[in-house]
Design an enzyme around this catalytic site. Structure first.
Site, PDB file in Angstrom:
ATOM      1  N   SER A  96       0.833  -1.192   0.000  1.00 54.12           N
ATOM      2  CA  SER A  96       0.000   0.000   0.000  1.00 54.12           C
ATOM      3  C   SER A  96       0.883   1.264   0.000  1.00 54.12           C
ATOM      4  CB  SER A  96      -0.958  -0.033   1.195  1.00 54.12           C
ATOM      5  OG  SER A  96      -1.997   0.897   1.023  1.00 54.12           O
ATOM      6  N   ASP A 108      -5.829  -3.340  -2.517  1.00 49.95           N
ATOM      7  CA  ASP A 108      -4.773  -3.048  -1.543  1.00 49.95           C
ATOM      8  C   ASP A 108      -4.177  -4.326  -0.951  1.00 49.95           C
ATOM      9  OD1 ASP A 108      -3.399  -2.232   0.889  1.00 49.95           O
ATOM     10  OD2 ASP A 108      -4.441  -0.322   0.695  1.00 49.95           O
TER      11      ASP A 108
END
Length: 308
Positions: free
Chosen positions: A40, A155
């Site tokens: 991320s 993510d």
């Protein structure tokens, strides 16, 4: 003692700016980062560092304010699967750091995303750097997922928020983790101070304004009811929750639990930790403060490591 480091940068939105300070602390103390992995926001900082462009990225983040955050929000609510597309931030970063292939970066770099179709993590060690970063930062519901062939990527923090198991590591490398999802409780709004009507009236009259006696007597009479109402309202946890922080909280809980499991399976030699609610996911306008915190936290973790 070896000072070569295999560095892992965790998931956590704007708290990921702490990774910049952590890297600076490592280098200032003479450590050499020989490989890096991220998830991320950690993937973005990892990529910028491996490309030799961390300073440019830092300068860009330091000028981010609330206005720029809104300008980068390419609204996508009519798609039905996200609030924003998430493309504009990548376009902005590519203005200062041109895209390149991961395998051509200065050091080995690994970026993790999650495939929601096949329910498995996807590790990028080759191919477009920014395509990998864009996939890894696709926070569910906030950013549009990235389709790559028959994969739909979101993510990486959904599955592996602190990817200690994927970083390239030589035999004597120190495994260092910058964890920005440390155990923490959600910060609720504080109970308001009790209202003191007589003090407020005195303050107003000191400024030359007069309150009619009848109104003054009425306010004093209902003071207790007002305070009781405010105290009861403060106990209502629902007032702390709206759609955005509900989704944010759900994401944070998942990241926190997965981080715990990762640390148990692959414990790092150095573990720097930022509390999960030290900053919110979207506090990018606090870059200078967060970077400084990352520097401090990494120094503390290195001090603890040296004392062993």
């Amino acid at each position: 003692m070896t000072k070569n480091v295999a560095l892992v940068l965790g998931s956590g939105g704007a708290r990921g700016l702490a990774h910049i300070g952590a890297i600076e602390a490592l280098e200032q103390r003479g450590y050499t980062i020989t490989s890096i992995a991220g998830c991320s926001m950690g993937s973005l900082i990892a990529g910028m560092y491996a490309a030799g462009q961390l300073q440019k990225a830092k300068e860009w983040f330091l000028q981010v304010d609330e206005e720029l955050i809104w300008r980068m929000a390419d609204i996508n609510i009519f798609s039905g699967n996200s609030l924003v597309k998430g493309e504009r931030i990548i376009q902005e970063l590519q203005k200062i750091v041109p895209d390149q292939n991961i395998e051509n970066l200065n050091i080995p770099c690994a970026i993790v995303a999650a495939d929601m179709i096949n329910t498995e993590e996807v590790i990028f060690r080759t191919g477009s750097l920014f395509q990998a970063i864009r996939a890894s930062i696709s926070i569910p519901l906030f950013f549009q997922p990235v389709q790559m062939e028959q994969r739909l990527l979101i993510d990486g923090g959904v599955l592996n928020p602190l990817p200690l198991n994927i970083v390239t590591r030589a035999k004597n490398d120190i495994l260092v983790a910058m964890d920005i999802s440390g155990q923490d409780s959600m910060q609720l709004e504080p109970t308001p101070e009790k209202l003191n009507i007589e003090e407020r009236i005195a303050e107003i009259e000191a400024k030359g304004l007069l309150i009619p006696q009848g109104i003054e007597d009425h306010l004093i009479a209902i003071e207790g009811k007002i305070n009781a109402f405010r105290e009861e309202k403060a106990k209502d946890l629902q007032r702390n929750i709206n759609f955005f922080n509900l989704v944010d909280r759900m994401n944070d809980m998942q990241i926190q639990q997965n981080t715990k499991l990762t640390l148990q399976i692959t414990p790092p030699d150095v573990h720097a930790v930022m509390k999960q609610y030290a900053y919110s996911t979207f506090d990018f306008d606090k870059a200078e403060e967060i970077i400084a915190q990352g520097h401090t936290l990494m120094n503390l973790a290195l001090d603890q490591y040296k004392q062993r």
